[in-house]
Motif scaffolding. Sequence first.
Motif, PDB file in Angstrom:
ATOM      1  N   UNK A  91     122.957-137.507 -11.304  1.00 57.65           N
ATOM      2  CA  UNK A  91     122.125-138.246 -10.783  1.00 57.65           C
ATOM      3  C   UNK A  91     121.334-139.079 -11.663  1.00 57.65           C
ATOM      4  N   UNK A  92     121.390-138.989 -13.041  1.00 54.64           N
ATOM      5  CA  UNK A  92     120.627-139.632 -13.901  1.00 54.64           C
ATOM      6  C   UNK A  92     121.543-140.447 -14.938  1.00 54.64           C
ATOM      7  N   UNK A  93     122.758-141.177 -14.296  1.00 50.21           N
ATOM      8  CA  UNK A  93     123.467-141.798 -15.458  1.00 50.21           C
ATOM      9  C   UNK A  93     122.915-143.199 -15.477  1.00 50.21           C
ATOM     10  N   UNK A  94     121.748-143.615 -15.227  1.00 42.63           N
ATOM     11  CA  UNK A  94     121.221-144.835 -15.644  1.00 42.63           C
ATOM     12  C   UNK A  94     120.197-144.517 -16.623  1.00 42.63           C
ATOM     13  N   UNK A  95     119.838-143.338 -16.972  1.00 43.80           N
ATOM     14  CA  UNK A  95     118.960-142.993 -18.029  1.00 43.80           C
ATOM     15  C   UNK A  95     119.327-143.782 -19.177  1.00 43.80           C
ATOM     16  N   UNK A  96     118.522-144.301 -20.177  1.00 47.30           N
ATOM     17  CA  UNK A  96     118.559-145.053 -21.273  1.00 47.30           C
ATOM     18  C   UNK A  96     118.961-144.012 -22.274  1.00 47.30           C
ATOM     19  N   UNK A  97     119.849-144.294 -23.367  1.00 49.99           N
ATOM     20  CA  UNK A  97     120.391-143.280 -24.580  1.00 49.99           C
ATOM     21  C   UNK A  97     119.238-143.422 -25.490  1.00 49.99           C
ATOM     22  N   UNK A  98     119.215-142.553 -26.261  1.00 53.79           N
ATOM     23  CA  UNK A  98     118.060-142.531 -27.198  1.00 53.79           C
ATOM     24  C   UNK A  98     118.059-143.774 -28.216  1.00 53.79           C
ATOM     25  N   UNK A  99     116.811-144.112 -28.578  1.00 57.05           N
ATOM     26  CA  UNK A  99     116.801-145.486 -29.255  1.00 57.05           C
ATOM     27  C   UNK A  99     115.514-145.150 -30.196  1.00 57.05           C
ATOM     28  N   UNK A 100     115.891-146.032 -31.311  1.00 56.59           N
ATOM     29  CA  UNK A 100     114.527-146.085 -32.375  1.00 56.59           C
ATOM     30  C   UNK A 100     114.234-144.878 -32.898  1.00 56.59           C
ATOM     31  N   UNK A 101     112.902-144.594 -32.658  1.00 54.97           N
ATOM     32  CA  UNK A 101     112.060-143.485 -32.999  1.00 54.97           C
ATOM     33  C   UNK A 101     113.000-142.118 -32.474  1.00 54.97           C
ATOM     34  N   UNK A 102     113.367-142.437 -31.057  1.00 57.31           N
ATOM     35  CA  UNK A 102     114.154-141.017 -30.718  1.00 57.31           C
ATOM     36  C   UNK A 102     115.243-140.566 -31.780  1.00 57.31           C
ATOM     37  N   UNK A 103     115.952-141.736 -32.047  1.00 62.28           N
ATOM     38  CA  UNK A 103     117.017-141.302 -32.817  1.00 62.28           C
ATOM     39  C   UNK A 103     116.686-140.916 -34.027  1.00 62.28           C
ATOM     40  N   UNK A 104     115.854-141.411 -34.842  1.00 60.96           N
ATOM     41  CA  UNK A 104     115.275-140.880 -35.925  1.00 60.96           C
ATOM     42  C   UNK A 104     114.605-139.377 -35.750  1.00 60.96           C
ATOM     43  N   UNK A 105     114.154-139.003 -34.762  1.00 61.02           N
ATOM     44  CA  UNK A 105     113.546-137.832 -34.547  1.00 61.02           C
ATOM     45  C   UNK A 105     114.414-136.910 -34.152  1.00 61.02           C
ATOM     46  N   UNK A 106     115.841-137.149 -33.477  1.00 62.43           N
ATOM     47  CA  UNK A 106     116.870-136.248 -33.403  1.00 62.43           C
ATOM     48  C   UNK A 106     117.703-135.833 -34.644  1.00 62.43           C
ATOM     49  N   UNK A 107     117.691-136.983 -35.461  1.00 64.05           N
ATOM     50  CA  UNK A 107     118.224-136.814 -36.762  1.00 64.05           C
ATOM     51  C   UNK A 107     117.418-135.668 -37.665  1.00 64.05           C
ATOM     52  N   UNK A 108     116.209-135.845 -37.668  1.00 60.07           N
ATOM     53  CA  UNK A 108     115.332-135.023 -38.391  1.00 60.07           C
ATOM     54  C   UNK A 108     115.455-133.421 -37.865  1.00 60.07           C
ATOM     55  N   UNK A 109     115.731-133.365 -36.616  1.00 52.51           N
ATOM     56  CA  UNK A 109     115.846-132.148 -35.884  1.00 52.51           C
ATOM     57  C   UNK A 109     117.464-131.521 -36.215  1.00 52.51           C
TER      58      UNK A 109
END
Length: 215
Positions: free
Chosen positions: A23-41
């Motif tokens: 139901x949430x296929x239009x949700x945006x992919x991770x961007x910018x700070x989200x990508x950086x935070x995920x990489x740090x995790x």
Amino acid sequence: MLAAPPLPGTPAFMRAFAAAGRRLREAPPPRGDEVTALMALGIAAPALWSGPRLLRAALLATAVEEADGAADGKAPARLTAAFRTSDSEERAAILQSLMLLPDPARFAALAADACRSSVQPVFEAIAGDNRFPAAHLSEPVFNQMVLKAVFTGMPLARVAGLAERTTPALRRMAADFRSERRVAGRIVPADLDLLLDAVSADHSATYPANGISTP
């Protein structure tokens, strides 16, 4: 007060987990700070994630934290139950999210079982673009995963942490595999030479997700 998230493996959790993709296929992919935070995790290639996968990862991490709060010690069993009742896309999302979970090492048995999957997108979800195997799998399981990646055609450049986990035992296994292929008159995958020549298999996010970055 916000309602507590459903525990992994329960019908309520499975419904919510499925809905995050359907139901949430239009949700945006991770961007910018989200990508950086995920990489740090510890997420190897968050730029390949879809928006629904990000939402599923957040739901999964919150649900596991809730299970830990229940103090029943069953978070690994609950997650395994969720994995076994999921479809291939949902299984891929679980495997790619393992590094985000509290005390991820306790889910090594689930990851090892996924390495034996005959469903290629599920196998690639644990073996490719995923730091969990290098961080938490035992040497025998990791080595078998690497050889299976070669056998199934997944580029070894997608195995995060391969250079650090390449051992004499893994090179011997690769040499035996290469010899068997030559004796049988079969093509020797180029990645075997990469492994045996000790060329650094530096992880790169330039490879396509081959179907596993879908929700």
